[in-house]
Every structure is written in C-alpha cells, then in structure tokens.
Scaffold this motif. Structure first.
Motif, PDB file in Angstrom:
ATOM      1  N   HIS A 234      26.037  12.974  -2.240  1.00  0.00           N
ATOM      2  CA  HIS A 234      27.236  13.545  -1.908  1.00  0.00           C
ATOM      3  C   HIS A 234      27.420  13.161   0.015  1.00  0.00           C
ATOM      4  CE1 HIS A 234      31.478  15.273  -1.368  1.00  0.00           C
ATOM      5  NE2 HIS A 234      30.546  16.041  -0.801  1.00  0.00           N
ATOM      6  N   VAL A 235      28.020  12.354   0.235  1.00  0.00           N
ATOM      7  CA  VAL A 235      28.770  12.160   1.486  1.00  0.00           C
ATOM      8  C   VAL A 235      29.784  12.226   2.283  1.00  0.00           C
ATOM      9  CG1 VAL A 235      26.443  10.248   1.823  1.00  0.00           C
ATOM     10  CG2 VAL A 235      29.171   9.898   1.076  1.00  0.00           C
ATOM     11  N   ALA A 236      30.289  12.436   3.942  1.00  0.00           N
ATOM     12  CA  ALA A 236      31.835  12.947   4.023  1.00  0.00           C
ATOM     13  C   ALA A 236      32.075  12.222   5.539  1.00  0.00           C
ATOM     14  CB  ALA A 236      32.008  14.412   3.744  1.00  0.00           C
ATOM     15  N   VAL A 237      32.771  12.207   6.085  1.00  0.00           N
ATOM     16  CA  VAL A 237      33.355  11.880   7.347  1.00  0.00           C
ATOM     17  C   VAL A 237      33.481  13.007   8.264  1.00  0.00           C
ATOM     18  CG1 VAL A 237      33.832   9.997   8.928  1.00  0.00           C
ATOM     19  CG2 VAL A 237      34.092   9.268   6.400  1.00  0.00           C
ATOM     20  N   TYR A 238      32.517  12.868   9.268  1.00  0.00           N
ATOM     21  CA  TYR A 238      32.400  13.603  10.911  1.00  0.00           C
ATOM     22  C   TYR A 238      33.223  13.115  11.116  1.00  0.00           C
ATOM     23  CZ  TYR A 238      31.870  16.799  14.791  1.00  0.00           C
ATOM     24  OH  TYR A 238      31.884  18.308  15.957  1.00  0.00           O
ATOM     25  N   VAL A 239      34.574  14.399  12.003  1.00  0.00           N
ATOM     26  CA  VAL A 239      36.010  13.797  11.892  1.00  0.00           C
ATOM     27  C   VAL A 239      36.283  14.180  14.136  1.00  0.00           C
ATOM     28  CG1 VAL A 239      37.488  12.759  10.227  1.00  0.00           C
ATOM     29  CG2 VAL A 239      37.553  16.052  11.128  1.00  0.00           C
ATOM     30  N   GLY A 240      35.258  15.581  14.369  1.00  0.00           N
ATOM     31  CA  GLY A 240      34.915  16.342  15.801  1.00  0.00           C
ATOM     32  C   GLY A 240      35.259  17.161  15.268  1.00  0.00           C
ATOM     33  N   ASP A 241      34.868  18.207  16.289  1.00  0.00           N
ATOM     34  CA  ASP A 241      35.737  19.999  16.037  1.00  0.00           C
ATOM     35  C   ASP A 241      34.797  20.177  15.065  1.00  0.00           C
ATOM     36  OD1 ASP A 241      37.364  19.079  18.253  1.00  0.00           O
ATOM     37  OD2 ASP A 241      38.628  18.505  17.823  1.00  0.00           O
ATOM     38  N   GLY A 242      34.076  20.370  14.978  1.00  0.00           N
ATOM     39  CA  GLY A 242      32.731  20.922  13.418  1.00  0.00           C
ATOM     40  C   GLY A 242      33.765  20.611  12.107  1.00  0.00           C
ATOM     41  N   MET A 243      34.536  19.644  12.290  1.00  0.00           N
ATOM     42  CA  MET A 243      35.391  19.559  11.336  1.00  0.00           C
ATOM     43  C   MET A 243      34.067  18.158   9.927  1.00  0.00           C
ATOM     44  SD  MET A 243      37.142  22.161  11.234  1.00  0.00           S
ATOM     45  CE  MET A 243      38.102  21.763   9.224  1.00  0.00           C
ATOM     46  N   PHE A 244      34.966  17.912   9.294  1.00  0.00           N
ATOM     47  CA  PHE A 244      34.346  16.183   8.104  1.00  0.00           C
ATOM     48  C   PHE A 244      35.943  16.138   7.098  1.00  0.00           C
ATOM     49  CE2 PHE A 244      32.754  20.482   5.405  1.00  0.00           C
ATOM     50  CZ  PHE A 244      32.946  19.753   4.387  1.00  0.00           C
ATOM     51  N   VAL A 245      35.787  14.838   6.586  1.00  0.00           N
ATOM     52  CA  VAL A 245      36.569  14.887   5.342  1.00  0.00           C
ATOM     53  C   VAL A 245      35.859  14.251   4.378  1.00  0.00           C
ATOM     54  CG1 VAL A 245      38.795  13.611   5.215  1.00  0.00           C
ATOM     55  CG2 VAL A 245      38.524  14.760   6.985  1.00  0.00           C
ATOM     56  N   GLY A 246      36.187  14.210   3.138  1.00  0.00           N
ATOM     57  CA  GLY A 246      35.659  14.546   2.273  1.00  0.00           C
ATOM     58  C   GLY A 246      36.554  14.387   1.621  1.00  0.00           C
ATOM     59  N   ALA A 247      36.013  13.777   0.048  1.00  0.00           N
ATOM     60  CA  ALA A 247      36.458  13.712  -1.617  1.00  0.00           C
ATOM     61  C   ALA A 247      35.382  14.941  -2.137  1.00  0.00           C
ATOM     62  CB  ALA A 247      36.423  12.303  -2.123  1.00  0.00           C
ATOM     63  N   GLN A 248      35.866  15.671  -1.826  1.00  0.00           N
ATOM     64  CA  GLN A 248      34.900  16.708  -2.791  1.00  0.00           C
ATOM     65  C   GLN A 248      34.473  16.960  -3.778  1.00  0.00           C
ATOM     66  OE1 GLN A 248      33.351  17.254   0.283  1.00  0.00           O
ATOM     67  NE2 GLN A 248      32.711  18.989  -0.288  1.00  0.00           N
ATOM     68  N   ASN A 249      35.544  17.146  -4.712  1.00  0.00           N
ATOM     69  CA  ASN A 249      35.589  17.474  -6.534  1.00  0.00           C
ATOM     70  C   ASN A 249      36.589  17.450  -6.450  1.00  0.00           C
ATOM     71  OD1 ASN A 249      36.116  20.097  -6.212  1.00  0.00           O
ATOM     72  ND2 ASN A 249      34.697  20.464  -5.116  1.00  0.00           N
TER      73      ASN A 249
END
Length: 271
Positions: A234-249
């Motif tokens: 699985h992969v996702a993008v770190y967007v800052g402030d301890g958050m990430f955005v990803g297509a989870q499931n």
C-alpha cells in the motif's frame, strides 16, 4: 462131427426182467456221467474262471442326492471365494484409510505450524506499528518542524498535495487510475504525473522509486508505504501536519487520515 452137433440146446433161455435191464442202463449212465464230469472238470481246470460283478444301477433319488451334493460343494466354494474377496477389499480399505489419516495428520500439523508462524509475525507487526503510532502521534501534536520536517508544501510538492486532496471522496477500485476511481498506486502515480514525474505503476516499485527517509523527518509530497521496501502492499502521499491522503479500500475510498490511523512502514522522497 459129434453126435450132438445138430441137437438143439435144451438150456432154457434167460428170463431178463425189465428192472434188471434198467439197473444196468442206470449203472452205465452213471459211469458215463462220471466220465463226462471228469472231462468237464479237466476242461474247467485248464481255463481260468472269470466272474462278472454287476454294479447296482443308480436310482432317481440317489442321482438327485449326488447332484444336490455337487451343487452344495460348488456354492460353498463360491462363498469362500466371495469372503476372500471381501476380506481383501477390507484390508485394502483399511490400509488406504491408515495412509489417508497419516497424510491428514501431516497436513494438519503443517497448517498448525503455519498458523503459529503467521500469528507470531502478526503480533510482531502489531507491536512495531504500535511503536510507530506512538512516535508519530507525539510528533504530529508537537508540530515541530525539526522533528517532522517542513509542514508547508511549496513548488512541485504543493501541486502534488493539491491534486490528491482534490480526489478525496472518490471511489476505490482495484486497478483504478482515474479520473474518478483509483487504487492506491494509481492515485500516487497520477499525482506525480502533474509535475512531470513518471512513477512505476505498482506499490512495490513505488516504495523504492526515491530516497528512503525517516518517518520522523517527513515532508509534504513524500511517498508513504506499508510493508517492506520493494514488496510494499500500500502507498499514499504525505500532505503535512501529520496527515496523509490515500485510496485506502473499497469501503472508505480516497480519504485524508492522520499517520496514527494506520502507521506506515517507511517513506521515500522523489522531489
């Protein structure tokens, strides 16, 4: 010539009675019979006597009894053969059952060992994630630029962050590459394409596409991965402030989540 030559004899003729004649005839007959008997005895003594024994003829009842006895003997032989075949089949079945049981036990033992190993690995992974979750939670709340890197996206990183955030709420579909349906690696690949960077298509390759960075020194636009580098699932993008955005499931689709929601294993920096 004597003077008595022509004189008839004065001797009286013998008076032979019938009984006397019969007696003489009988004696003569008896002598002849004895002679014949002697001759017959001599002839019989010269030739062996052959006796012929005549066997009794089988009656209808005796014939039926013989036939019935033969049938009974044949039936008994058939029964013995059938029993022998059944015994052989039973022995073969028992041998096969024993072999099957041994094989089943062997497979069950192998499955048991595999399950124990999987449980051990899962426990180790949970412990590792728990440790990472604690670290990320602390750094996210602290908001320190020295511990999490820059929280403000600029340049190409800002374009990547803007693109993935714009897809929040889209549907997750395995193999999806947009524009409204995505899988995890399809979303990351499309985001970097916005700034002219061509990434591999799948998570395993994306997890080694850049330079490995520490999770405590993340910057917006870094690629997060789950699993081992080179075999990530699985992969996702770190967007800052301890958050990430990803297509989870399929149930969540594209979402924005804190790192503590599902701590990643590692990260790479492409920009």
């Amino acid at each position: 010539m004597p003077h008595t030559a022509h004189i008839r004899s004065h001797r009286k003729p013998r008076n032979r009675s019938a009984s006397t004649i019969a007696m003489r005839a009988g004696v003569a007959g008896g002598v002849l019979s004895l002679a014949a008997a002697g001759a017959s005895a001599s002839a019989n003594a010269a030739e062996p006597v052959t006796q012929t024994l005549e066997l009794p003829t089988l009656t209808a009842d005796l014939s039926a009894q013989v036939a019935q006895s033969a049938d009974a003997t044949q039936q008994a032989a058939a029964n013995y053969q059938l029993q022998a075949e059944r015994d052989a089949a039973a022995a073969k079945a028992a041998k096969q059952a024993k072999s099957d049981l041994a094989e089943a036990k062997k497979k069950a033992e192998a499955r048991k060992k595999a399950a124990a190993e999987a449980a051990r690995k899962a426990a180790a992974e949970r412990a590792s994630r728990s440790t990472v979750r604690t670290t990320l939670s602390t750094t996210a709340h602290a908001g320190s630029s020295t511990s999490t890197g820059s929280s403000t996206a600029t340049g190409s990183a800002a374009a990547i962050v803007s693109f993935v955030k714009a897809q929040i709420g889209d549907t997750y579909i395995s193999g999806g590459t947009g524009p409204n349906t995505w899988d995890c690696s399809g979303l990351v690949q499309a985001a970097f394409k916005q700034v002219g960077i061509s990434l591999p298509r799948v998570s395993q390759d994306q997890s080694t596409a850049g330079t490995q960075v520490s999770l405590s020194n993340l910057q917006p636009g870094d690629i997060l991965y789950w699993g081992s580098a080179g075999s990530a699932y699985h992969v996702a993008v770190y967007v800052g402030d301890g958050m990430f955005v990803g297509a989870q499931n399929p149930s969540t689709g594209v979402v924005e989540k804190p790192l503590s929601y599902d701590p990643p294993t590692g990260a790479v920096r492409v920009l």
